[in-house]
Design a protein around this motif. Structure first.
Motif, PDB file in Angstrom:
ATOM      1  N   CYS A  18      26.888   0.070 -27.615  1.00 24.48           N
ATOM      2  CA  CYS A  18      26.663   0.823 -25.813  1.00 24.48           C
ATOM      3  C   CYS A  18      25.198   1.401 -26.178  1.00 24.48           C
ATOM      4  O   CYS A  18      24.687   1.868 -26.836  1.00 24.48           O
ATOM      5  CB  CYS A  18      27.787   1.905 -26.007  1.00 24.48           C
ATOM      6  N   CYS A  21      25.205   4.991 -26.509  1.00 22.11           N
ATOM      7  CA  CYS A  21      25.451   5.984 -27.142  1.00 22.11           C
ATOM      8  C   CYS A  21      25.612   5.483 -28.661  1.00 22.11           C
ATOM      9  O   CYS A  21      24.509   6.123 -29.600  1.00 22.11           O
ATOM     10  CB  CYS A  21      26.373   6.232 -27.433  1.00 22.11           C
ATOM     11  N   CYS A  37      32.497   2.226 -22.521  1.00 26.55           N
ATOM     12  CA  CYS A  37      32.704   2.756 -23.695  1.00 26.55           C
ATOM     13  C   CYS A  37      33.804   3.448 -24.378  1.00 26.55           C
ATOM     14  O   CYS A  37      34.052   4.172 -23.252  1.00 26.55           O
ATOM     15  CB  CYS A  37      30.964   3.270 -23.883  1.00 26.55           C
ATOM     16  N   CYS A  40      31.243   7.605 -24.871  1.00 22.33           N
ATOM     17  CA  CYS A  40      30.839   7.797 -23.675  1.00 22.33           C
ATOM     18  C   CYS A  40      31.022   7.578 -22.494  1.00 22.33           C
ATOM     19  O   CYS A  40      30.294   7.976 -21.395  1.00 22.33           O
ATOM     20  CB  CYS A  40      29.521   7.405 -24.236  1.00 22.33           C
TER      21      CYS A  40
HETATM   22 ZN   LIG Z   1      28.942   4.842 -25.596  1.00 22.43          ZN
END
Ligand SMILES: [Zn+2]
Length: 120
Positions: A18, A21, A37, A40
């Motif tokens: 991702c 994050c 994700c 997050c």
């Molecule tokens: Zn993420």
């Protein structure tokens, strides 16, 4: 955004992580991506047709490798044109499939560099 940060985001994409994050949540399995994700909740496919950019990346990488490889072999080996065509045709079929996930990851990271503010 600094160049180091941008390269880090592209690196996350290449490692199928991702961009926001860094969690490894881009793909569920095979070619199937998670919608968001799992850590997050960053949305990976932001709109319909979003991954056309990934197709451009995949195409560009494939063409660069094939054209570069063709001329490298042409200059440094006695390989024939028929052998070159057979070799690079195979590469042209296999490489886009093998690079599919990394191209999508790169595209997600690239887009995040220029438009990180998506929060829905
Ligand atoms: Zn993420």
């Amino acid at each position: 955004m600094t160049l180091k940060r941008a390269l880090g985001l592209l690196g996350r994409g290449l490692r199928l992580r991702c961009p926001r994050c860094g969690a490894k949540t881009l793909f569920r399995r095979g070619f199937a991506m998670h919608e968001r994700c799992r850590v997050c909740a960053y949305r990976f496919e932001r709109e319909q047709g979003y991954f056309v950019g990934a197709m451009y990346i995949n195409y560009g990488v494939t063409v660069l490798i094939i054209v570069g490889g063709y001329f490298a072999l042409e200059w440094w080996t006695p390989i024939t044109l028929a052998q070159q065509l057979a070799l690079w045709s195979g590469v042209g079929i296999i490489l886009p499939v093998a690079f599919f996930r990394q191209a999508r990851g790169l595209w997600v990271g690239f887009d995040y560099i220029f438009n990180p503010g998506e929060d829905d």
